[in-house]
Design an enzyme around this catalytic site. Structure first.
Site, PDB file in Angstrom:
ATOM      1  N   ASP B 100       0.859  -1.188   0.000  1.00  0.00           N
ATOM      2  CA  ASP B 100       0.000   0.000   0.000  1.00  0.00           C
ATOM      3  C   ASP B 100       0.893   1.236   0.000  1.00  0.00           C
ATOM      4  O   ASP B 100       2.100   1.147   0.270  1.00  0.00           O
ATOM      5  CB  ASP B 100      -0.932   0.015   1.218  1.00  0.00           C
ATOM      6  CG  ASP B 100      -0.181   0.061   2.538  1.00  0.00           C
ATOM      7  OD1 ASP B 100       0.870  -0.618   2.656  1.00  0.00           O
ATOM      8  OD2 ASP B 100      -0.620   0.765   3.465  1.00  0.00           O
ATOM      9  N   ASP B 133       8.722   3.709  -1.429  1.00  0.00           N
ATOM     10  CA  ASP B 133       8.010   3.268  -0.214  1.00  0.00           C
ATOM     11  C   ASP B 133       6.701   2.609  -0.590  1.00  0.00           C
ATOM     12  O   ASP B 133       5.712   3.247  -0.720  1.00  0.00           O
ATOM     13  CB  ASP B 133       7.778   4.477   0.704  1.00  0.00           C
ATOM     14  CG  ASP B 133       7.061   4.109   1.983  1.00  0.00           C
ATOM     15  OD1 ASP B 133       7.067   2.935   2.362  1.00  0.00           O
ATOM     16  OD2 ASP B 133       6.475   5.024   2.612  1.00  0.00           O
ATOM     17  N   GLU B 167       0.131  -0.948   5.808  1.00  0.00           N
ATOM     18  CA  GLU B 167       1.217  -0.379   6.601  1.00  0.00           C
ATOM     19  C   GLU B 167       1.042   1.119   6.816  1.00  0.00           C
ATOM     20  O   GLU B 167       1.275   1.635   7.907  1.00  0.00           O
ATOM     21  CB  GLU B 167       2.570  -0.654   5.923  1.00  0.00           C
ATOM     22  CG  GLU B 167       3.774  -0.504   6.852  1.00  0.00           C
ATOM     23  CD  GLU B 167       4.296   0.920   6.977  1.00  0.00           C
ATOM     24  OE1 GLU B 167       5.044   1.179   7.935  1.00  0.00           O
ATOM     25  OE2 GLU B 167       3.968   1.787   6.137  1.00  0.00           O
ATOM     26  N   GLU B 168       0.612   1.820   5.774  1.00  0.00           N
ATOM     27  CA  GLU B 168       0.472   3.278   5.886  1.00  0.00           C
ATOM     28  C   GLU B 168      -0.748   3.665   6.721  1.00  0.00           C
ATOM     29  O   GLU B 168      -1.011   4.846   6.934  1.00  0.00           O
ATOM     30  CB  GLU B 168       0.384   3.912   4.494  1.00  0.00           C
ATOM     31  CG  GLU B 168       1.567   3.616   3.579  1.00  0.00           C
ATOM     32  CD  GLU B 168       2.892   4.237   4.038  1.00  0.00           C
ATOM     33  OE1 GLU B 168       2.919   4.855   5.121  1.00  0.00           O
ATOM     34  OE2 GLU B 168       3.896   4.093   3.325  1.00  0.00           O
ATOM     35  N   ASP B 198      12.318  -1.310   4.084  1.00  0.00           N
ATOM     36  CA  ASP B 198      11.270  -0.270   4.096  1.00  0.00           C
ATOM     37  C   ASP B 198      11.771   0.985   4.800  1.00  0.00           C
ATOM     38  O   ASP B 198      11.024   1.657   5.482  1.00  0.00           O
ATOM     39  CB  ASP B 198      10.015  -0.830   4.791  1.00  0.00           C
ATOM     40  CG  ASP B 198       8.830   0.116   4.723  1.00  0.00           C
ATOM     41  OD1 ASP B 198       8.797   0.955   3.799  1.00  0.00           O
ATOM     42  OD2 ASP B 198       7.955   0.030   5.598  1.00  0.00           O
ATOM     43  N   HIS B 231     -15.330  35.102  26.886  1.00  0.00           N
ATOM     44  CA  HIS B 231     -14.846  36.320  26.247  1.00  0.00           C
ATOM     45  C   HIS B 231     -13.732  36.888  27.119  1.00  0.00           C
ATOM     46  O   HIS B 231     -13.908  37.073  28.316  1.00  0.00           O
ATOM     47  CB  HIS B 231     -16.019  37.294  26.130  1.00  0.00           C
ATOM     48  CG  HIS B 231     -15.718  38.521  25.346  1.00  0.00           C
ATOM     49  ND1 HIS B 231     -14.969  39.561  25.849  1.00  0.00           N
ATOM     50  CD2 HIS B 231     -16.064  38.885  24.090  1.00  0.00           C
ATOM     51  CE1 HIS B 231     -14.873  40.509  24.928  1.00  0.00           C
ATOM     52  NE2 HIS B 231     -15.526  40.124  23.857  1.00  0.00           N
ATOM     53  N   THR B 333     -10.505  36.759  20.301  1.00  0.00           N
ATOM     54  CA  THR B 333     -10.207  37.067  21.704  1.00  0.00           C
ATOM     55  C   THR B 333     -10.899  36.110  22.662  1.00  0.00           C
ATOM     56  O   THR B 333     -11.439  36.519  23.681  1.00  0.00           O
ATOM     57  CB  THR B 333     -10.624  38.511  22.038  1.00  0.00           C
ATOM     58  OG1 THR B 333     -12.004  38.654  21.711  1.00  0.00           O
ATOM     59  CG2 THR B 333      -9.807  39.509  21.264  1.00  0.00           C
ATOM     60  N   ARG B 346       9.840  10.069  22.025  1.00  0.00           N
ATOM     61  CA  ARG B 346      10.452   8.954  21.292  1.00  0.00           C
ATOM     62  C   ARG B 346      11.303   8.186  22.295  1.00  0.00           C
ATOM     63  O   ARG B 346      12.095   8.797  23.035  1.00  0.00           O
ATOM     64  CB  ARG B 346      11.332   9.493  20.161  1.00  0.00           C
ATOM     65  CG  ARG B 346      10.566  10.283  19.119  1.00  0.00           C
ATOM     66  CD  ARG B 346       9.898   9.357  18.116  1.00  0.00           C
ATOM     67  NE  ARG B 346       8.912  10.072  17.321  1.00  0.00           N
ATOM     68  CZ  ARG B 346       8.204   9.519  16.351  1.00  0.00           C
ATOM     69  NH1 ARG B 346       8.371   8.235  16.069  1.00  0.00           N
ATOM     70  NH2 ARG B 346       7.337  10.218  15.676  1.00  0.00           N
ATOM     71  N   SER B 420       9.659   5.086  14.024  1.00  0.00           N
ATOM     72  CA  SER B 420       9.201   3.754  14.419  1.00  0.00           C
ATOM     73  C   SER B 420       8.714   3.001  13.193  1.00  0.00           C
ATOM     74  O   SER B 420       8.119   3.585  12.299  1.00  0.00           O
ATOM     75  CB  SER B 420       8.029   3.872  15.400  1.00  0.00           C
ATOM     76  OG  SER B 420       8.328   4.774  16.439  1.00  0.00           O
TER      77      SER B 420
HETATM   78 ZN    ZN Z   1       7.045   2.057   4.105  1.00  0.00          ZN
HETATM   79 ZN    ZN Z   2       5.474   4.767   4.348  1.00  0.00          ZN
END
Ligand code: ZN
Ligand code: ZN
Ligand code: ZN
Ligand code: ZN
Lengths: 479, 479
Positions: B100, B133, B167-168, B198, B231, B333, B346, B420
């Site tokens: 994908d 990719d 995957e995406e 990948d 307000h 405001t 991370r 990741s």
């Molecule tokens: Zn990928």
């Molecule tokens: Zn990707």
């Protein structure tokens, strides 16, 4: 010379007819902020102009030109200038109001159609967009005029009217008009004082006179770094992140207790003396009222005077949001490339945007230098306006106090508002006369919200108040 | 046993045919994140399945059930499981890839139609969505298979394939599949090592092997107070403002230099010894590369090792944005009633979301208590994943190093990635074997961006690399 009893009786007797006229006014959806309704703002100007002429006012519609809104080039609705009476032995009072309204859709959460005035017999509420802001007060003046027109009695003062149709959209074109007409030979020449009825009581119980408004200085502080948004996996702990810098800067502006941490801003304002504090202590407004209105027990203090002074006579700093960062639901792991924090400072005398700007810029530049970041800082003042405070011992206020006492059998609260009505300052500065804010509606009218209402009694007693105020003015003028 | 010369010659000779096949794959817009393209993901599965079968791979399409996306109930695209070879004297290698792709529209800023592979003869770029990719790498494996199929040569190792189409979009359904097939009797039984192609080289010059990925822990910290937006004129300096509190909390998380200020988070990670630092010092990646990639001179340090370690082996904390506050252009405001800061950390070993959560929550609760605010705090972990680090001295990596040296005449960079790829950890944990990330594309391929490309030489030499890696694996297995 209090108002004639006949006047008060007349207003009561005609109440239903007056409410019918308010319904006619509400039925015209004169939303100035929506291009699709621009024709309705024009229709509303025509309707009001016809009413004024019918009641003997000499009027003119003033073309204010064109403007751009949402990319469309649109004609501005006209302002209505009017005059009735030119007896040089009488005071001349300038009356301001606006006939445009905020947007409203049933789908926003209204219980009834916003442009059909609903008379709720049980609660006495007149519900509809513009009922309180600001068609009700304008129609209060029509009610006063109608009594004098029908009874062929001269008004106790000369009246000059300035009604606009762009108030809810920045009063475009009005400042220039007011300045022009205030000059020698202009329509406003000879005006002795101004009365604006476009705000609210503090609460639902006690009439108010308002003698102050806060100003505003609105800032956009931008941190930019990367050329594009970055992936936090790839760049986290590798580069200076604009959001980290911006959050750090924003955290130096105001304490959780509301103290402004920008050096010199709070200090610029003189402390209140005991006499001034007594005004706040005496107001019919409690911390419970503030918290009910906010919907949560989050007042900054348990001391009423301190909370009310925080709103009315102290500057405040609010952080409104961030442009350019992730703002949706869910979890996006972006490092935004360019982020702008938006915050504004409400100003009180002697603060002005011009005096505050250098303090804000200096503060941000110093704080940014301390971060040791390689990103770039820029600071913009997006817009601003000076605060306004009037002398509440002036005869204009004295007349309004007497009128309030006569109609409501109570002394009014003497209030300062936390927000801004910029035209107030324009009138005060252009004419150099005292300006009075004389509210008709209650604190819970929901002016810009759903189910906006004006209480029947506020409309009727308020009409009496406006007329009585004119008689009290004339009385004071004689002495 | 290096790869046969005939293999290398074959790949060069067939280059144009391979590129034509990549064009066929790119032409199927298999965007998993767009319901309108779900059929195309299925079509892509069928196309790839047919290719594999034609090249002698025994395959099955595994139904992964249904899922909800954007309110629609949709069938998940199937995973493709395949096997070729079952010689118990050979190593068995599991190959992962995804068929994908990310969304792409010409109007996003592509110079050419994203789903028509453009071969730019001048630059040697193969431009199209999915080229790098991850269709290019998958097709690299097809190229290797085709040589052996046509020349009727057995592969030097047994291959097991696991190709997915989600995957995406979070690899929905894959974790369960991998765990299931890793058990006794499953398709992955007997797998000796895993190869995932990948990700990307650090730069545009030097091949890389990747042995680490950071984990993630994503937080939403919410401050709520008023029942509705307020307000700032009416409530400024009257109530505790949620934005003030939130900004204050967010400012305590990370320093402008990237140090995490949450007690215990940075401390959890062992310092790098000299041997480890030498890896970073040796990488063909400079601060100039980092800054070119970010588009600005904003690296946290002038020391290369420290900048690269910041990305690869240190945790990082990024503040992504605020939900619920004003985020548009212009000047509103408002005092927002409820605001949620989004930030993520991370993670690197031995950190896990489970170990980090209590530190984050404790930090925020203590910081909030210090504010003395009457607003309410809540903290949520929106999602997370553990970090992964493999032993880069393992024979799986040694084979890849030798293959790289053979094909590219260079030693590969040994990298850890800041982001990741969650499936990596799933394979490592389910199978208990070494996992190698063997990238085909370059650091500037723009995988999720406009004008995604794969360089022709990366596709062709990369195909050689994949095949050579298998031969080197077999060679090592013998010794
Ligand atoms: Zn990928
Ligand atoms: Zn990707
Ligand atoms: Zn108004
Ligand atoms: Zn209004």
């Amino acid at each position: 010379m209090p108002a004639p009893t006949e006047f008060l009786t007349y207003i009561d007797a005609k109440a239903d007819i007056f409410i019918k006229r308010l319904a006619d006014a509400v039925a015209i959806p004169s939303i100035s902020g929506d291009a699709k309704h621009r024709n309705d703002v024009f229709a509303m100007a025509d309707w009001l102009n016809a009413q004024l002429r019918q009641l003997g006012v000499d009027t003119q519609l003033v073309d204010l030109g064109r403007h751009k809104m949402d990319g469309e080039d649109l004609p501005l609705p006209p302002a209505i200038l009017g005059r009735i009476g030119s007896d040089s032995s009488k005071k001349t009072v300038l009356i301001y109001g606006h006939f445009d309204v905020q947007p409203a859709n049933k789908s926003d959460g209204w219980d009834t159609d916003p442009f059909t005035l609903v008379v709720d017999e049980k609660t006495g509420r007149l519900i509809g967009r513009g009922s309180s802001d600001d068609k009700g007060p304008i129609l209060g003046w029509l009610n006063v005029l109608q009594y004098h027109h029908e009874s062929k009695l001269p008004l106790p003062v000369n009246l000059v009217f300035c009604f606009e149709g762009m108030e809810e959209s920045g009063s475009e074109g009005l400042d220039d008009l007011v300045r022009r007409e205030s000059k020698k030979g202009g329509c406003f020449e000879g005006v002795d004082c101004v009365c604006i009825s476009d705000n609210y009581w503090l609460n639902t119980r006690t009439p108010a006179l308002t003698y102050g408004l806060r100003g505003l200085s609105y800032y956009k502080v931008t941190i930019s770094g990367p050329a594009r948004d970055l992936h936090s996996g790839v760049f986290g702990r590798t580069v200076h992140e604009p959001m980290t810098d911006l959050i750090s800067l924003l955290s130096t502006l105001v304490s959780p207790q509301g103290d402004i941490l920008i050096k010199g801003v709070d200090d610029m304002v003189p402390r209140a003396d005991e006499e001034e504090k007594a005004i706040y202590a005496g107001l019919d407004y409690s911390i419970a009222d503030v918290e009910e209105s906010a919907g949560a027990s989050i007042a900054l203090s348990a001391d009423k005077v301190s909370v009310l002074m925080g709103r009315m006579r102290e500057p405040s700093l609010s952080i409104h949001g961030i442009e350019g960062a992730f703002s949706g639901a869910g979890a996006k792991t972006v490092i935004p490339a360019k982020v702008s924090g938006k915050f504004s400072i409400r100003l009180v005398p002697p603060q002005t945007p011009e005096a505050i700007d250098p303090l804000v810029i200096d503060h941000l530049e110093k704080a940014f230098a301390k971060l040791g970041s390689k990103n770039k800082l820029s600071v913009e003042n997006l817009h601003g306006g000076k605060p306004w405070v009037a002398d509440h011992r002036h005869w204009n206020f004295e007349a309004a106090k007497k009128a309030t006492k006569a109609v409501y059998k109570q002394d009014p609260d003497l209030t300062r508002e936390g927000g801004s009505i910029p035209v107030t300052l324009t009138f005060a500065e252009s004419l150099g006369v005292n300006v009075l804010l004389l509210p008709m509606g209650r604190g819970d009218d929901g002016a810009h919200s759903t189910n906006e209402k004006l209480d029947r009694s506020n409309f009727i007693e308020g009409s009496k108040l406006l007329g009585t105020y004119l008689y009290e003015l004339a009385d004071i003028a004689k002495n």
